[in-house]
Scaffold this active site. Structure first.
Site, PDB file in Angstrom:
ATOM      1  N   ASP A   1      16.621 -13.803 -12.259  1.00 45.76           N
ATOM      2  CA  ASP A   1      16.193 -13.077 -11.110  1.00 45.76           C
ATOM      3  C   ASP A   1      17.414 -12.714 -10.083  1.00 45.76           C
ATOM      4  O   ASP A   1      17.680 -11.147  -9.880  1.00 45.76           O
ATOM      5  CB  ASP A   1      15.024 -13.676 -10.387  1.00 45.76           C
TER       6      ASP A   1
ATOM      7  N   ASP B   1       5.247 -15.930 -24.963  1.00 44.01           N
ATOM      8  CA  ASP B   1       6.269 -16.682 -25.746  1.00 44.01           C
ATOM      9  C   ASP B   1       5.984 -17.805 -26.658  1.00 44.01           C
ATOM     10  O   ASP B   1       6.596 -18.410 -27.035  1.00 44.01           O
ATOM     11  CB  ASP B   1       7.669 -16.681 -24.902  1.00 44.01           C
TER      12      ASP B   1
END
Length: 883
Positions: free
Chosen positions: A466, A322
């Site tokens: 998550d 990224d």
């Protein structure tokens, strides 16, 4: 009259008279005031010799073992305070230690005699428990129970279980709600404590569950008493502050009970075998997301991933960048892994993974943070469960760290005390697995692509993608599994500030989930899944309750507010059983993963910093952005993080002020309040020591290794330029160097080139190196001139070995002892204030140094435990001979 010269020892003779008295020999060595002190002490002992017959065997034994009985006074230059020190130490010895006289009858100290019945009771108690434990281990009790139930039908057993359950519930409710006076409460507490101590020594899961039940009953009784008998409704201030404390205690009780449900019976899942035919093994996309991390950190993970044992055509490795860095693109092309990037950074890590899902098609997706180095057996141990259960969406493995976190490094406990995360990855996740509620932790995990696509990919609504993704998977009927076998290791946060920043993100994200997707409501979750999730989220709301506990005793000491409106004796009779039973049950469940009171220290460090973001997230869950945890940094010099420690210093100052008021109230307050003052003072003192531990963590220790060393015991061979080869053991390693131990001491020149030979399976690899140090058998090497393939081979021979991280968790020396564990944590508190003195600026440092000298001088008068005798005294042999 005694003549020292006449009575001095001649050659071959033992000293006599005044010459035998130990201060006499200082007279020729001391000058000035020191000599005067020696003369004074010599005269004092001469008077004692005239009265007490120093030539008797008993006095000879004391004089001969002077260094043993008076360890802090042996080999010390005499001072004027020594007579007082001798008197205090002698009094301590008479009261607490056995005094052996040269007679057939041995007389004991007062304490030894008073506790003799207790020692006999403990011996009798231990023999009974040992017998019961042996019967449990041999299955004798289980056999008796099975025989008794053998004649019952299934329906009869169900009815019997229901009747026993109703009876047990009624009895528990009676124990919780029945009001007792002080004597009845004392007797009830003693009975439950004796039962708990008996259960604590018995092996097996069933005694652990009974300990949990006893702890829950005692804690519920305490909370019932608090709600019904301890609020002062006649005072607005007392009532307001009392309700605040009661709310914090209710939160702590709720977390305690939910924790028992969550981790009372861990599943301990084993790996599922794979089919012998590798054609049936699924395809895997292994993804390594990265944003701004250094390439030196990322490349070790990529090298290890290249060595994972899996069919080459069924494993594809992708570097998700990224940061859009050209150096990462070139590195990925050089080592032969995929490189995926995107035009923006929307939704941070979750968006990065979701974008990669659209460009890959593997049946399974394995995810590793860029600093988590996988071992070669990772997929072979985890994928088997996906083939066994078609509804399995997730297999999570522990996050293990080969570098110390700020607590371990700054306190010097790395490898000796369990780390902060071991409780979650060693016990909590294993307990979640029993209820099909194992969480996705963002790394070291494998997920089924079909399950991710069914829920729309990784969750992007919160900063903890998550846990939110796992919640959605469970809501849609997918299963999860937790395998408590470390299959990867990574870098821990370097500084306390970075550690706190990471925990702030976790806390904010879990509270965001609580607000936007509350597990208590909605469809798809079982009751126990809801409890496991809600407990995980409530855990991060501990900031405000912890601050309440750290300041609660000040309400009485500073404001004279009765936050617990009850007699001091009743407070002790209810609080102490609650604390003792919770400690016993917690130690039984958690001793391998977290020692007693360490949780108090961790929560104290985080309390101030997570209180604000979690409170804001409760009212504005959309606030907050994803922050990347920095890894791989250096700390060139030790320093004190005054900015991070500021809240701890304020709390310490407030509690120190409260302690001063407690002392003032003891001397000048009403006599009927002495018990309450003592309890509040002890509470404040405990808070000061816990806060001192937080202060100790704020003192950052130097960390100058860019490549962290991992301890190991690996067979290797060191080959020198002249062709000589020496078998050796690799004692530690990193990507930059290693330490080796030779079978014999050698004289090797520093800077000498050499070659280290390591094996991986049947293959052997050679790595050029330079000798950086040579101290006898210990040799340090620095790898030099490694090619790219040699770098890959080195990582796969060390970090990526299948057994690299086995047996590195849950093994921290001897079994935890409750009292010693408490003392060790409280001792850290004292060390924290000493570190504060070391880093104090200018004049304050000099003042604090003078204060510390005064404290050391005062502590020199405290009695010391005598040293152990190297051999029995001579008169013991004489008595044995006479017998």
């Amino acid at each position: 009259m005694v003549d020292p010269v006449r009575d001095a020892a001649r050659p071959g003779e033992r000293p006599r008279g005044l010459a035998a008295i130990w201060p006499y020999r200082y007279l020729r060595e001391c000058r000035g005031a020191t000599a005067a002190a020696a003369v004074l002490l010599c005269v004092l002992q001469a008077l004692v010799w005239l009265v007490l017959h120093l030539e008797s065997p008993a006095w000879q034994a004391v004089r001969r073992d002077h260094g043993r009985w008076f360890p802090h006074l042996a080999n010390k230059v005499p001072t004027l305070g020594d007579p007082l020190r001798y008197g205090l130490q002698g009094l301590w010895l008479l009261l607490s230690r056995p005094v052996v006289l040269p007679r057939p009858i041995v007389r004991h100290g007062l304490w030894h005699s008073a506790t003799a019945p207790l020692r006999r009771l403990r011996l009798w108690h231990g023999r009974i428990l040992d017998g019961v434990g042996q019967r449990l281990q041999t299955g004798h009790i289980e056999t008796v129970v099975d025989t008794a139930l053998a004649g019952l039908s299934r329906r009869q057993r169900f009815v019997l279980a229901g009747v026993l359950g109703l009876f047990g519930t009624a009895l528990a409710l009676l124990c919780i709600t029945e009001p007792f006076g002080s004597q009845a409460q004392l007797l009830f507490s003693l009975l439950l404590w004796m039962l708990a101590m008996a259960l604590w020594r018995l092996p097996g899961t069933f005694p652990s569950l009974l300990l949990i039940l006893l702890s829950a009953i005692v804690s519920c009784r305490y909370l019932w008493w608090r709600y019904n008998s301890t609020l002062n409704w006649d005072s607005t201030l007392d009532l307001a502050l009392g309700l605040v404390l009661l709310a914090a205690e209710t939160y702590a009780w709720l977390v305690l009970v939910l924790g028992y449900i969550q981790s009372g019976w861990p599943l301990r899942r084993k790996p599922a075998p794979l089919p012998a035919d590798t054609a049936q093994w699924p395809t895997v996309d292994l993804m390594i997301p990265t944003y701004n991390e250094d390439l030196a950190v990322v490349q070790t993970t990529v090298f290890a991933a290249l060595g994972i044992d899996w069919p080459a055509g069924k494993l594809r490795i992708h570097l998700l960048d990224d940061g859009r860095r050209e150096s990462f693109r070139r590195f990925a092309a050089e080592v032969g892994v995929g490189y995926i990037t995107r035009s923006d950074n929307r939704h941070a890590k979750a968006g990065n993974l979701n974008h990669a899902l659209t460009l890959t098609d593997g049946e399974l997706v394995a995810i590793f943070d860029c600093d988590h180095v996988p071992v070669r057996s990772f997929l072979q141990l985890t994928v088997g469960w996906f083939l066994r259960d078609p509804r399995l969406a997730l297999v999570q493995t522990p996050h293990h760290f080969f570098s110390p976190d700020p607590f371990e490094r700054n306190l010097g406990t790395f490898g000796r005390e369990p780390s902060e995360g071991e409780l979650f990855y060693g016990l909590v996740q294993d307990g979640n697995d029993l209820w099909n509620a194992a969480f996705f932790c963002g790394s070291c995990a494998v997920l089924r692509r079909a399950a991710l696509e069914a829920i729309g990919g990784f969750a992007v609504e919160t900063v903890t993608e998550d846990a939110h993704t796992a919640l959605r998977l469970h809501r849609h009927g997918w299963n999860s599994a937790y395998l408590r076998i470390p299959q990867a290791a990574g870098l821990a946060t370097e500084t306390l500030a970075a550690h706190i920043g990471q925990r702030i993100r976790w806390a904010r994200g879990m509270v965001q989930i609580l607000r936007t997707d509350n597990p208590l409501f909605g469809k798809g979750l079982s009751p126990f899944q809801r409890l496991c999730y809600i407990n995980a989220m409530l855990h991060f709301l501990a900031g405000l309750p912890r601050l309440v506990f750290l300041t609660a005793p000040l309400a009485f000491l500073l404001l004279h507010a009765y936050i617990i409106y009850a007699p001091a004796l009743m407070i002790l009779l209810y609080v102490l059983p609650h604390m003792i039973h919770a400690s016993l049950a917690g130690s039984r469940l958690q001793s391998d993963y977290r020692h007693i009171l360490w949780g108090e220290l961790y929560e104290t460090v985080l309390a101030w910093y997570i209180a604000r973001p979690t409170t804001l997230a409760l009212f504005a869950p959309k606030l907050g952005a994803f922050n990347v945890t920095a890894k791989g940094g250096l700390i060139p010099d030790g320093w004190f993080d005054w900015r991070t420690a500021r809240p701890y210093l304020v709390l310490a100052a407030l509690n120190a002020l409260g302690l001063g008021f407690a002392v003032w109230r003891l001397f000048f307050g009403p006599a009927e309040e002495i018990g309450t003052v003592v309890i509040s003072g002890l509470w404040v003192l405990f808070n000061l020591l816990i806060i001192g531990g937080a202060v100790a963590v704020s003192a950052e220790v130097r960390q100058v290794r860019r490549n962290h060393r991992v301890t190991a015991v690996l067979e290797a061979v060191l080959r020198l330029p002249d062709g000589r080869a020496y078998p050796c053991l690799l004692s530690d390693y990193s990507v930059g160097g290693a330490g080796i131990e030779l079978p014999q001491a050698l004289t090797l020149a520093q800077g000498l080139p050499a070659t280290l030979l390591l094996a991986r399976g049947p293959r052997e690899f050679a790595f050029p190196c330079i000798l950086s140090r040579c101290l006898g058998r210990q040799v340090g090497i620095r790898f030099d001139g490694l090619s790219r393939q040699q770098q890959i081979d080195l990582v796969q021979c060390t970090f990526a070995r299948a057994d690299a991280w086995l047996n590195r968790t849950g093994r921290h020396g001897e079994e935890e002892r409750l009292l010693s564990g408490v003392v060790s944590v409280l001792r850290l508190g004292g060390r924290g204030y000493l570190r504060l003195f070391e880093y104090a600026p200018g004049r304050l440092h000099r003042w604090l140094r003078s204060a510390s000298r005064l404290l050391r001088w005062l502590s020199s008068f405290l009695p010391r435990s005598p040293l152990p005798a190297p051999f029995p005294p001579p008169f013991v042999h004489m008595e044995v001979a006479k017998a």
